[in-house]
Design an enzyme around this catalytic site. Structure first.
Site, mmCIF file in Angstrom:
data_model
loop_
_atom_site.group_PDB
_atom_site.id
_atom_site.type_symbol
_atom_site.label_atom_id
_atom_site.label_comp_id
_atom_site.label_asym_id
_atom_site.label_seq_id
_atom_site.Cartn_x
_atom_site.Cartn_y
_atom_site.Cartn_z
ATOM 1 N N CYS A 1 0.413 -0.986 -0.301
ATOM 2 C CA CYS A 1 -0.348 0.051 0.106
ATOM 3 C C CYS A 1 0.765 1.150 -0.119
ATOM 4 C CB CYS A 1 -0.947 0.192 0.836
ATOM 5 S SG CYS A 1 -2.342 1.557 1.106
ATOM 6 N N ASP B 1 -9.148 -2.976 -7.481
ATOM 7 C CA ASP B 1 -8.532 -2.145 -6.885
ATOM 8 C C ASP B 1 -9.333 -0.520 -6.642
ATOM 9 O OD1 ASP B 1 -7.132 -0.347 -4.703
ATOM 10 O OD2 ASP B 1 -5.522 -0.873 -5.226
ATOM 11 N N HIS C 1 -8.078 -4.276 -3.281
ATOM 12 C CA HIS C 1 -6.496 -3.140 -2.893
ATOM 13 C C HIS C 1 -7.084 -4.299 -1.306
ATOM 14 C CE1 HIS C 1 -3.747 -0.223 -1.829
ATOM 15 N NE2 HIS C 1 -4.115 -0.428 -0.678
#
Length: 271
Positions: A151, A208, A240
């Site tokens: 991330c 995502d 995600h």
């Protein structure tokens, strides 16, 4: 799982991601490892790090682990131990330590506005350099160094691969690829494809909502034009944070395959 143990376990994760999805949580022991919390001296403060490595003299190949937006909570520490079981000296620095304690932030808004948006990329890259130097004197072979991140840390992984010539390889998990720039964040991964100093494997989810596939395609085109051996892999049905086993976004099949690809990538490039 007893209620007392369950409560203690939840306390080891960032407040902003509670409740933890205990039914999918991976817990990796430290058996046969040496591990601990230390500090790394930097020009502007003592950087907290969590590290683990196999027992024995080494030296061990080094993997820097860059945390998600939530800081070095229990999931990132677990990833460090997983890497150590593969034979690496793995190090996860708390890269927000000057700006605040991410584990105590109660919401994503607080994390974004008060902490991680205030962290300069240049500061992060410098801190990671200091971690490599620390590793060299703590059983690490920095001639065999790599970085991986998730991330927020996935974006940093791309930037560090364009910064540090000693890296052999990098693996970026669903890191943001482009967006607005400012004085703290002057460049994004799409801006550094022509200056990468190590091959990067990028792992992304086709579902995502924060990283559109057109951004992934833009990165793919840039990598193809500039060569260098970097690759992107997209899991079509994954959201995600599909590797984050403590969150509802976790997808076991994709996470396992991504881990396998990461390990193979590191070995392929001499780490």
């Amino acid at each position: 799982m007893s209620q007392a143990y369950s409560d203690a376990l939840r306390a080891r994760f960032a407040t902003a991601v509670q409740p933890v999805a205990a039914d999918t949580l991976v817990l990796t022991d430290a058996e046969s490892l040496v591990q601990g919390d230390s500090v790394v001296a930097t020009p502007t403060g003592k950087l907290p790090v969590y590290w683990a490595k196999p027992k024995g003299a080494g030296p061990f190949a080094v993997v820097l682990v860059v945390h998600e937006i939530f800081g070095v909570h229990e999931h990132i520490r677990d990833v460090v131990r997983r890497l150590a079981h593969l034979g690496y000296l793995a190090i996860a620095p708390e890269l927000y330590f000057r700006q605040g304690d991410a584990s105590k932030a109660t919401s994503m808004d607080e994390l974004r506005d008060k902490i991680y948006s205030q962290v300069p990329d240049a500061q992060v890259l410098s801190d990671l350099d200091q971690c490599l130097a620390w590793a060299a004197s703590h059983g690490g072979d920095t001639a065999r160094a790599a970085i991986t991140g998730f991330c927020w840390g996935g974006r940093i992984t791309w930037l560090y691969a364009a910064h540090q010539p000693r890296l052999r390889a990098a693996v970026a998990w669903y890191g943001k690829l482009t967006g607005p720039t400012n004085v703290f964040h002057p460049r994004h991964p799409v801006d550094v494809v022509d200056t990468l100093k190590a091959p990067v494997l990028g792992l992304y989810g086709g579902q995502d909502s924060g990283i559109p596939l057109e951004h992934v395609q833009q990165q793919h085109v840039g990598l193809r034009l500039n060569g260098g051996g970097s690759r992107l892999h997209v899991y079509p049905d994954a959201p995600h944070a599909f590797f984050a086993d403590y969150r509802p976004s976790y997808r076991e099949a994709e996470a396992r395959d991504g881990w396998r690809r990461m390990h193979a990538w590191l070995k392929q490039h001499g780490v």
